[in-house]
Design a protein around this motif. Structure first.
Motif, PDB file in Angstrom:
ATOM      1  N   PRO A  16     -32.358   9.984   5.075  1.00  0.00           N
ATOM      2  CA  PRO A  16     -33.237   8.866   5.174  1.00  0.00           C
ATOM      3  C   PRO A  16     -34.326   9.189   4.476  1.00  0.00           C
ATOM      4  O   PRO A  16     -34.993  10.483   3.792  1.00  0.00           O
ATOM      5  CB  PRO A  16     -34.286   9.176   6.791  1.00  0.00           C
ATOM      6  N   TYR A  18     -37.480   6.707   2.083  1.00  0.00           N
ATOM      7  CA  TYR A  18     -38.777   6.231   1.787  1.00  0.00           C
ATOM      8  C   TYR A  18     -39.386   6.014   0.689  1.00  0.00           C
ATOM      9  O   TYR A  18     -40.227   7.394   0.742  1.00  0.00           O
ATOM     10  CB  TYR A  18     -39.627   6.195   3.731  1.00  0.00           C
ATOM     11  N   GLU A  20     -38.309   7.323  -2.360  1.00  0.00           N
ATOM     12  CA  GLU A  20     -37.851   8.316  -2.714  1.00  0.00           C
ATOM     13  C   GLU A  20     -36.976   8.568  -4.147  1.00  0.00           C
ATOM     14  O   GLU A  20     -36.458   9.208  -4.611  1.00  0.00           O
ATOM     15  CB  GLU A  20     -37.183   8.976  -2.279  1.00  0.00           C
ATOM     16  N   ARG A  23     -37.432  12.018  -6.200  1.00  0.00           N
ATOM     17  CA  ARG A  23     -36.980  12.650  -5.693  1.00  0.00           C
ATOM     18  C   ARG A  23     -35.991  12.146  -5.362  1.00  0.00           C
ATOM     19  O   ARG A  23     -34.910  13.878  -5.129  1.00  0.00           O
ATOM     20  CB  ARG A  23     -37.201  13.642  -4.179  1.00  0.00           C
ATOM     21  N   ASN A  49     -35.653   2.733   4.139  1.00  0.00           N
ATOM     22  CA  ASN A  49     -36.292   3.330   5.267  1.00  0.00           C
ATOM     23  C   ASN A  49     -37.721   2.058   4.412  1.00  0.00           C
ATOM     24  O   ASN A  49     -39.037   2.026   4.597  1.00  0.00           O
ATOM     25  CB  ASN A  49     -37.309   4.108   5.823  1.00  0.00           C
ATOM     26  N   ARG A  76     -39.903   1.021  10.077  1.00  0.00           N
ATOM     27  CA  ARG A  76     -40.271   2.253   9.564  1.00  0.00           C
ATOM     28  C   ARG A  76     -40.637   3.550  10.234  1.00  0.00           C
ATOM     29  O   ARG A  76     -40.319   3.359  11.784  1.00  0.00           O
ATOM     30  CB  ARG A  76     -41.732   1.788   8.469  1.00  0.00           C
ATOM     31  N   GLY A  77     -40.275   4.659   9.638  1.00  0.00           N
ATOM     32  CA  GLY A  77     -40.247   6.112  10.115  1.00  0.00           C
ATOM     33  C   GLY A  77     -38.986   6.804  10.153  1.00  0.00           C
ATOM     34  O   GLY A  77     -38.232   6.111   9.979  1.00  0.00           O
ATOM     35  N   ALA A  99     -34.709  13.988   1.832  1.00  0.00           N
ATOM     36  CA  ALA A  99     -34.576  13.300   1.226  1.00  0.00           C
ATOM     37  C   ALA A  99     -34.577  14.648  -0.185  1.00  0.00           C
ATOM     38  O   ALA A  99     -34.188  14.782  -1.951  1.00  0.00           O
ATOM     39  CB  ALA A  99     -34.994  12.149   0.250  1.00  0.00           C
ATOM     40  N   ASP A 100     -35.455  15.305  -0.191  1.00  0.00           N
ATOM     41  CA  ASP A 100     -35.726  16.627  -1.168  1.00  0.00           C
ATOM     42  C   ASP A 100     -34.629  17.630  -1.460  1.00  0.00           C
ATOM     43  O   ASP A 100     -34.583  18.612  -2.477  1.00  0.00           O
ATOM     44  CB  ASP A 100     -37.378  17.003  -1.113  1.00  0.00           C
ATOM     45  N   ARG A 141     -51.022  23.141   8.166  1.00  0.00           N
ATOM     46  CA  ARG A 141     -49.480  22.208   8.376  1.00  0.00           C
ATOM     47  C   ARG A 141     -49.114  23.217   9.397  1.00  0.00           C
ATOM     48  O   ARG A 141     -48.236  23.408  10.657  1.00  0.00           O
ATOM     49  CB  ARG A 141     -48.557  21.814   7.129  1.00  0.00           C
ATOM     50  N   PHE A 186     -41.999  10.958  13.250  1.00  0.00           N
ATOM     51  CA  PHE A 186     -41.872  13.076  12.595  1.00  0.00           C
ATOM     52  C   PHE A 186     -41.236  13.270  14.339  1.00  0.00           C
ATOM     53  O   PHE A 186     -40.161  14.489  14.080  1.00  0.00           O
ATOM     54  CB  PHE A 186     -42.880  13.727  12.125  1.00  0.00           C
ATOM     55  N   SER A 216     -44.499  15.752  -0.449  1.00  0.00           N
ATOM     56  CA  SER A 216     -43.771  15.801   1.181  1.00  0.00           C
ATOM     57  C   SER A 216     -44.858  14.492   1.278  1.00  0.00           C
ATOM     58  O   SER A 216     -45.359  13.633   0.910  1.00  0.00           O
ATOM     59  CB  SER A 216     -44.651  16.802   1.585  1.00  0.00           C
ATOM     60  N   THR A 217     -43.755  13.636   1.682  1.00  0.00           N
ATOM     61  CA  THR A 217     -44.004  12.182   2.590  1.00  0.00           C
ATOM     62  C   THR A 217     -45.010  12.190   3.880  1.00  0.00           C
ATOM     63  O   THR A 217     -45.461  11.106   4.762  1.00  0.00           O
ATOM     64  CB  THR A 217     -42.846  11.327   3.126  1.00  0.00           C
TER      65      THR A 217
END
Ligand SMILES: Nc1nc2c(ncn2[C@@H]2O[C@H](COP(=O)(O)OP(=O)(O)O)[C@@H](O)[C@H]2O)c(=O)[nH]1
Ligand SMILES: [Mg+2]
Length: 270
Positions: A16, A18, A20, A23, A49, A76-77, A99-100, A141, A186, A216-217
């Motif tokens: 996925p 968005y 990116e 990265r 996305n 989106r999401g 993606a990272d 987090r 998420f 990070s998104t």
């Protein structure tokens, strides 16, 4: 560089994405190199996305050792993107990675060994005692993740880390679970796993080497409330019905269809 195995993909990985553009090139290079070295045909499906940067253009122009397809998901999401990607797969084994590529891709061999041995769901867990976690974001987090996982453990077959972006499935099971998925944000991982468990699948967690990558998104401030709201919906929706402890129905889609996998060694604990 290893020559990729030709033929229809036995393993398809959804990424996925968005915004990116920064990265994705490094992540995609690593993923393609790892897949090309596997003794099976593999493919990548990047789900753009509704990015407003060059994400889609990067994928369109990608030239790598394994096929990389682009799918556009306007909704989106991360959950919406993974759902669209899963539903567009055809392979007997499928999965998704962020993606990272924060999870070291060497874990793919263990994933494949377990899937080919009949495990229907194999997920990376940063809470596994053998995992090596290099940074886990800010303490807030980390605390949020631990609390969130406590709240959802029963939904996800006792897995201690439902949020690691490294999950793999028997293809038919993934497609059936994704078709039922309603969570677009998420918290989708929890619902996706719960749909698998509801179908009688067990979840195998494996150790990973995980690096906290910049960019990070996920934002604790913006996404925590959304995650908790989604969790409430999951709890009161169909995914939460028929959990472990209740009757588990044997569901044929928990096993992969199609050609058997070539033997992939390195399963270890599972
Ligand atoms: N925030 C966000 N991420 C998305 C969206 N759609 C897809 N993604 C992807 O979901 C993945 C989330 O990984 P990442 O940003 O590294 O978050 P983290 O590793 O959980 O901190 C990335 O591949 C994103 O590009 C979206 O609408 N919002
Ligand atoms: Mg990340």
């Amino acid at each position: 560089m290893a020559a990729p195995t030709p033929g229809p993909a036995v393993l398809e990985i959804v990424v996925p994405a968005y915004n990116e553009a920064e990265r994705l090139p490094a992540g995609l290079s690593r993923l393609c190199a790892e897949l090309a070295a596997l003794p099976l045909a593999a493919g990548v499906l990047v789900v753009d996305n509704a990015s407003t940067d060059a994400t889609a253009a990067i994928v369109r122009g990608w030239d790598g050792p394994v096929p990389v397809r682009l799918l556009s998901c306007e909704r989106r999401g991360k959950g919406a993107a993974v759902r669209a990607g899963m539903l567009a797969t055809r392979a007997p084994y499928v999965g998704f990675c962020d993606a990272d590529m924060a999870t070291e891709l060497s874990a793919l061999r263990r994933v494949l060994a377990l899937l080919s041995a009949g495990r229907p769901v194999v997920v990376g867990s940063r809470r596994h005692p053998e995992s090596v976690v290099d940074g886990y974001g800010q303490p807030l987090r980390r605390l949020g993740a631990v609390t969130f996982n406590r709240l959802v453990r029963d939904l996800a077959d006792g897995v201690a880390d439902t949020q690691c972006g490294f999950k793999f499935f028997a293809g038919p099971l993934a497609r059936a679970a994704a078709a039922d998925l309603r969570t677009t944000g998420f918290a989708f991982d929890v619902e996706l796993l719960a749909h698998c468990v509801r179908r009688g699948a067990s979840i195998t967690d494996i150790p990973v080497v995980w690096h906290d990558r910049p960019g990070s998104t996920f934002s604790v401030r913006r996404h925590s409330v959304e995650c908790l709201r989604d969790l409430l919906r999951i709890r009161t929706g169909p995914a939460a019905r028929s959990r472990p402890g209740r009757v588990r129905l044997p569901v044929p889609v928990a096993r992969a269809e199609g050609a058997p996998l070539p033997t992939v060694s390195g399963a270890g604990r599972g």
